[in-house]
Design an enzyme around this catalytic site. Sequence first.
Site, PDB file in Angstrom:
ATOM      1  N   GLU A 140       0.825  -1.203   0.000  1.00  0.00           N
ATOM      2  CA  GLU A 140       0.000   0.000   0.000  1.00  0.00           C
ATOM      3  C   GLU A 140       0.862   1.256   0.000  1.00  0.00           C
ATOM      4  OE1 GLU A 140      -3.219  -0.254  -1.136  1.00  0.00           O
ATOM      5  OE2 GLU A 140      -3.391  -1.674   0.516  1.00  0.00           O
ATOM      6  N   HIS A 141       0.537   2.186  -0.896  1.00  0.00           N
ATOM      7  CA  HIS A 141       1.255   3.455  -1.059  1.00  0.00           C
ATOM      8  C   HIS A 141       2.718   3.230  -1.473  1.00  0.00           C
ATOM      9  CE1 HIS A 141      -1.783   6.405   0.377  1.00  0.00           C
ATOM     10  NE2 HIS A 141      -2.270   5.319   0.935  1.00  0.00           N
TER      11      HIS A 141
ATOM     12  N   SER B  29     -25.941   6.268 -16.070  1.00  0.00           N
ATOM     13  CA  SER B  29     -25.661   5.063 -15.280  1.00  0.00           C
ATOM     14  C   SER B  29     -26.954   4.422 -14.828  1.00  0.00           C
ATOM     15  CB  SER B  29     -24.794   5.402 -14.061  1.00  0.00           C
ATOM     16  OG  SER B  29     -25.571   5.983 -13.040  1.00  0.00           O
TER      17      SER B  29
ATOM     18  N   ALA C   4     -15.264   2.199  -1.377  1.00  0.00           N
ATOM     19  CA  ALA C   4     -14.867   1.104  -0.493  1.00  0.00           C
ATOM     20  C   ALA C   4     -13.395   0.740  -0.627  1.00  0.00           C
ATOM     21  CB  ALA C   4     -15.730  -0.133  -0.783  1.00  0.00           C
ATOM     22  N   GLY C   5     -12.649   1.450  -1.456  1.00  0.00           N
ATOM     23  CA  GLY C   5     -11.241   1.128  -1.631  1.00  0.00           C
ATOM     24  C   GLY C   5     -10.995  -0.059  -2.534  1.00  0.00           C
TER      25      GLY C   5
ATOM     26  N   SER D 200     -11.352   0.210  -5.944  1.00  0.00           N
ATOM     27  CA  SER D 200     -11.019   0.756  -7.251  1.00  0.00           C
ATOM     28  C   SER D 200     -12.201   0.786  -8.214  1.00  0.00           C
ATOM     29  CB  SER D 200      -9.846  -0.022  -7.873  1.00  0.00           C
ATOM     30  OG  SER D 200      -9.260   0.708  -8.918  1.00  0.00           O
TER      31      SER D 200
ATOM     32  N   SER E 195     -13.488   3.429  -9.451  1.00  0.00           N
ATOM     33  CA  SER E 195     -13.247   4.440 -10.481  1.00  0.00           C
ATOM     34  C   SER E 195     -12.382   3.885 -11.608  1.00  0.00           C
ATOM     35  CB  SER E 195     -12.590   5.677  -9.869  1.00  0.00           C
ATOM     36  OG  SER E 195     -11.328   5.366  -9.292  1.00  0.00           O
TER      37      SER E 195
ATOM     38  N   ASP F 170      -3.903   0.200  -9.628  1.00  0.00           N
ATOM     39  CA  ASP F 170      -5.299  -0.180  -9.786  1.00  0.00           C
ATOM     40  C   ASP F 170      -5.629  -0.552 -11.224  1.00  0.00           C
ATOM     41  OD1 ASP F 170      -5.454   0.404  -7.124  1.00  0.00           O
ATOM     42  OD2 ASP F 170      -6.550   2.272  -7.372  1.00  0.00           O
TER      43      ASP F 170
ATOM     44  N   TYR G 151      -4.461  11.800   1.092  1.00  0.00           N
ATOM     45  CA  TYR G 151      -3.662  11.018   0.150  1.00  0.00           C
ATOM     46  C   TYR G 151      -2.521  11.872  -0.406  1.00  0.00           C
ATOM     47  CZ  TYR G 151      -2.767   7.656  -3.639  1.00  0.00           C
ATOM     48  OH  TYR G 151      -2.199   6.759  -4.487  1.00  0.00           O
TER      49      TYR G 151
END
Length: 383
Positions: free
Chosen positions: A34-35, A68, A124-125, A127, A129, A173, A225
């Site tokens: 992560e990161h 959508s 929710a983390g 991905s 998007s 991602d 972030y």
Amino acid sequence: MSSTDDLRARFEGAFGAAPDGVWQAPGRVNLIGEHTDYNEGFVLPFAIDRAARVAVRLRPDSSVRLLSTFGSQGLTTADTGSLDRGTSKGWTRYPLGVLWALQQRGLSVPGLDLLLDSDVPRGAGLSSSHAIECALILALNELTNAGLSPEDMVLATQRAENDFVGAPTGIMDQSASLRGSAGHALFLDCRDRNVRLIPFDAESAGLVMLVIDTRVSHSHAGGGYAARRGSCELGAEVLGVKALRDVDLTDLEEACGLLDPETFRRVRHVVTENDRVLQTVDLLGSSGPRAIGPLLDASHASMRDDFGISCPELDLAVETARSAGAIGARMTGGGFGGSAIALTPVAAEPRVRAAVERAFARAGYTAPDIFSVRTAAGARRVE
């Protein structure tokens, strides 16, 4: 998620003609790492069996119409001749960002009609998007014969996120979404962008991967972030390296004397997390998924204590899942909310689910959404 036939029918009802095709791209769970991506390090995500699906039809003009199957935003219209980073909002930022990024590559971008359906939880983390972006860029690559390679598409969607959406994300991602494979995690070197598929078959090992969506929404476009990324860049500058990828575990003692305490903790997380990714890859190859639990636990502790991106709900989810029988658990994604993952023996799954739900109720938190995910194939045309 709607069936392909239903999505096509809804598209035709909304836009008056059939789509040129339907494409889908999965969300992802980051198993560990992560990161580390924007620090040119190592990550180990996998594509999941939740996806964004887009029905797309090219238009003979420059009009863009976006709709959508969820939410109340309604039809959004734009024009490829005047894509505006400042006025786009909601989920439409992601397809419009893809169109803009392709223009920046010098490609001629046609108008289009698009209907989006997705079962990747938003915020929710996982991905959601990038799943939208990857589905659309795959569709456009095919429909316009753009000839983009997977790496080209990864970089274009990264530019859409960074420069149009305003989220300073790396390449993890979209790499997982575009290049994932069922039964595998994707070992990605974010410096040279090389990928290697690593066997990760939790089911065969008698395990299930639970996702605990805390319902605490997060956004990569927010300040937390960006602040963490700024700390990493400062750390690399002070230590005289191109990126934190170049800092070794043995360098941390010296770094402690050169950096302010907060920046040092941020740096220590990235350096130790890179090492945990490499250890996880080795263990998956030699011992299988049951061996990686302690590394997942250590990753969460590092994100909580050194990188400062957890939250009380995530910590409670992780601690409760471990106490109830998970072999390892950690938050996943950019942090400040979102989801935790818990690698859990199949027999312990009901106990873990119930324990987490009770713990959230006792704490007065919103009830979490708990579901299992499996590895899945990457982005593809489905109709």
